[in-house]
Structure formats: C-alpha cells, structure tokens
Design an enzyme around this catalytic site. Structure first.
Site, PDB file in Angstrom:
ATOM      1  N   SER A 108      -6.814  -7.574   8.162  1.00 41.84           N
ATOM      2  CA  SER A 108      -6.453  -6.303   8.781  1.00 41.84           C
ATOM      3  C   SER A 108      -5.071  -6.424   9.403  1.00 41.84           C
ATOM      4  CB  SER A 108      -7.480  -5.929   9.854  1.00 41.84           C
ATOM      5  OG  SER A 108      -7.159  -4.691  10.456  1.00 41.84           O
ATOM      6  N   HIS A 112       2.987  -1.980  15.224  1.00 44.04           N
ATOM      7  CA  HIS A 112       3.520  -0.986  16.148  1.00 44.04           C
ATOM      8  C   HIS A 112       5.000  -1.290  16.388  1.00 44.04           C
ATOM      9  CE1 HIS A 112      -0.316   0.861  17.075  1.00 44.04           C
ATOM     10  NE2 HIS A 112      -0.847  -0.337  17.280  1.00 44.04           N
ATOM     11  N   HIS A 122      -0.681   0.566   8.936  1.00 49.25           N
ATOM     12  CA  HIS A 122      -1.964  -0.139   8.944  1.00 49.25           C
ATOM     13  C   HIS A 122      -2.338  -0.470   7.509  1.00 49.25           C
ATOM     14  CE1 HIS A 122      -6.421   0.436   8.269  1.00 49.25           C
ATOM     15  NE2 HIS A 122      -6.418  -0.629   9.043  1.00 49.25           N
ATOM     16  N   ASN A 124      -5.602  -2.734   5.284  1.00 40.17           N
ATOM     17  CA  ASN A 124      -6.844  -3.483   5.377  1.00 40.17           C
ATOM     18  C   ASN A 124      -7.381  -3.729   3.975  1.00 40.17           C
ATOM     19  OD1 ASN A 124     -10.138  -3.063   5.544  1.00 40.17           O
ATOM     20  ND2 ASN A 124      -9.323  -4.389   7.136  1.00 40.17           N
ATOM     21  N   VAL A 125      -7.831  -4.948   3.726  1.00 41.32           N
ATOM     22  CA  VAL A 125      -8.545  -5.287   2.490  1.00 41.32           C
ATOM     23  C   VAL A 125      -9.778  -6.075   2.904  1.00 41.32           C
ATOM     24  CG1 VAL A 125      -8.483  -6.450   0.262  1.00 41.32           C
ATOM     25  CG2 VAL A 125      -6.401  -5.385   1.151  1.00 41.32           C
ATOM     26  N   ARG A 126     -10.949  -5.666   2.440  1.00 44.25           N
ATOM     27  CA  ARG A 126     -12.179  -6.315   2.882  1.00 44.25           C
ATOM     28  C   ARG A 126     -13.194  -6.393   1.734  1.00 44.25           C
ATOM     29  NH1 ARG A 126     -11.574  -1.312   5.073  1.00 44.25           N
ATOM     30  NH2 ARG A 126     -13.147   0.245   4.505  1.00 44.25           N
ATOM     31  N   HIS A 161       3.938   7.355  -0.486  1.00 43.01           N
ATOM     32  CA  HIS A 161       2.892   7.830  -1.387  1.00 43.01           C
ATOM     33  C   HIS A 161       3.169   7.458  -2.841  1.00 43.01           C
ATOM     34  CE1 HIS A 161       0.214  10.001   1.353  1.00 43.01           C
ATOM     35  NE2 HIS A 161       1.303  10.248   2.056  1.00 43.01           N
ATOM     36  N   GLY A 274     -20.787  -8.069  17.342  1.00 49.06           N
ATOM     37  CA  GLY A 274     -20.535  -9.117  18.306  1.00 49.06           C
ATOM     38  C   GLY A 274     -19.319  -9.946  17.986  1.00 49.06           C
TER      39      GLY A 274
END
EC number: 1.3.3.3
Length: 316
Positions: A108, A112, A122, A124-126, A161, A274
C-alpha cells in the site's frame, strides 16, 4: 493453483522500486523502515505493534519518508498476514466466505506532497486466499491507484487516466471502463456527497480467467503507478504557492482522512483484524484542518476543483 511466493516476491520488489523512485524525486528525504513480526498467538517482535487480538499473525515492513523536500510524508508498506477468520470488511461483498481462515499479502502506497499544486496519490496491490476444511480455497486480487488533487489541471488528469488505460489494455477491452467506473464509485464520500479525487482504477475480487491472467493484471497496475504519478510531480513541484493554497490543501486533506477512517476497506481490514496501527494509519496526512461549513468563493481555483474536477468524467 496460486503461486503465493511469486506474489510475495513481486510485492517486495515493487516496494523497493517505489521507495527508490520517491527518494530520488525528493532528493532529501529518506525512507525509515520498521520491520515487524507477529507470531501465531499474538506475540509481536515489534514493541510498537499494538496487540488488539490473537487471530492474526505474520510479518511486514512499514516504510515512511517524513519531512522531505517534495513529499511531506510518504508511506510504502508491505504486509503478509494469516488469520483464523476473515474480518467483516473482507467478506462484506462475499458473505459466503465469512468465517474462513485467510492469507493476505499487499503493498500500500500513500504520498502526501508538500506543494499544494502536487496531488496526493495512492496505490495498492493485494492478494487474498480464504480456506475452509473440506472446500476448495478461494483466492482473488484487488488494488488500483487514484489521484487526489487540490488544484485541478486537465493535462494532469488526462495523463493519469491514459496511464491507467495503458495498464489495462492488454487484459481486456472492458477492464479500463469497468475499473475506472468502480474507482469513481468507490472513492466517494457519501456523507459529503462528493468524490475524494479524480479517480483512476479500482478492482477487487478478481479471479476471472485464472491466476496467471489476474496476477499479470495486478503487476501491470503496480508497474504503471510511478509512470502515472512522477511526471505530474516533476511538472508541479516547483510551482510557487502561498498561505491561501496551503490552507486549502490542509482543508481538503480532511476529506482524505474522513474517507480512510470511515470507508476504506484496507484501513478497516487492518483495524478489524488487529493489525499494526502505526502501519495502517500511515495513510493519514501529517497536518490537516477542518472548518465548519466552509465554501470557496465563486470563480476561484478552489471552487473550480469542486465544480469541475471532482465530477466523474471520461478524461481520455
């Protein structure tokens, strides 16, 4: 079958590449890394890790660049965790997976910038797998990238884009319009009735056409992030600005905070499972302002951001 080691190797390499590129662009700031490990049963080898539950274990590395010349704060985090039960944020769209054990890997990125004319970005790859005794494992990829400007520039939006479209083109004619639309819908503050930024790509639960296809697409998204963002940074980072622009930047950052704490699936997943709070909340900006019922003056660049740029549209 999914090749989890290949996913992990790619994500760790992506983290290294993004950190190196951001350090080079900043010229001053350096990433600090906090490696952490939580053993099964909840014990952590990282004293700063907050122990919220005992159902999740794994390891990761939180890298943060603070007080740089170009980037006020940038975070690039990797995590690889396992747990006994999927949190609600991960099974909300697929309730049939609730209660399954899981394994999750991801990188992630949140950047800023210092200059208000440089947008926040931003990426993110998950990857997830969910397992249950007596049933076939279920796996999927998710991620994307999006842009949150404070002052709008049409050429920046077009470049962003177009890069997103290029990332999608080898994988299916419907991928760009489908995942652009999903991004516009996802990064939306319902309680404000406004988008967070100008969009990009967002995808989740992707398992169609097999592991190799989906992994290839996830890699393409991760690999195109810097190509989309760094040219904008280079173009805008030296733009002169004053107190007015800085004040508006801090005000708009409040919207970023609101989205991440109220809606963002990654943040909610980390908190509900958690996870390490410092790593999860590195996405928040270092400085921010809220102002009661404030509206920009008509005809200003600040008003133009809200009236023109924060409206979903086809930029390419």
């Amino acid at each position: 079958m999914p090749n989890i080691q290949a996913v992990k190797d790619y994500l760790l390499g992506l983290q290294d590449r993004i950190c190196a590129a951001l350090e080079q662009e900043d010229g001053v700031g350096k990433f600090r890394e906090d490696a952490w490990e939580r053993q099964e049963g909840g014990r952590s080898r990282q004293p700063a890790a907050r122990e919220i539950g005992t159902s999740v274990y794994g390891s990761g590395g939180a890298r943060v660049l603070a007080e740089g010349a170009v980037f006020e704060q940038a975070g690039v985090n990797f995590s690889h965790v396992r747990g006994t039960e999927l949190p609600a944020s991960a099974s909300a769209r697929r309730p049939e997976l609730a209660g399954r054990a899981f394994e999750a890997l991801g990188v992630s990125v949140v950047v800023h910038p210092r200059n208000p004319y440089v947008p926040t970005s931003h990426c993110n790859v998950r990857f997830f797998t969910a397992e249950k005794a007596g049933a076939e494992p279920v796996w999927w990829f998710g991620g994307g990238f999006d842009l949150t400007p404070y002052y709008g520039f049409a050429d920046d939006c077009v470049h962003w884009h177009r890069t997103a479209r290029t990332a999608c083109e080898p994988f299916g004619a419907d991928y760009h319009p489908r995942f652009k639309k999903w991004c516009d819908e996802y990064f939306f503050l319902t309680h404000r009735n406004e988008p967070r930024g100008v969009g990009g790509l967002f995808f989740d639960d992707l398992s169609e056409r097999g592991f190799d296809h989906c992994f290839g697409f996830a890699r393409s998204v991760g690999d195109h992030y810097l190509a989309g963002y760094l040219p904008i940074v280079k173009k805008r980072k030296a733009t002169p600005y004053g107190d007015r622009e800085r004040d508006f930047q801090l005000y708009r950052r409040g919207r970023y905070v609101e989205f991440n704490l109220v809606y963002d699936r990654g943040t909610l997943f980390g908190l509900q499972s958690g996870g390490r709070a410092e790593s999860i909340l590195m996405s928040l900006p270092p400085l921010v302002k809220w102002r009661y019922n404030w509206r920009p003056e008509p005809g200003t660049a600040e008003a133009e951001l809200l009236e023109v740029f924060l409206k979903p549209r086809d930029w390419v």
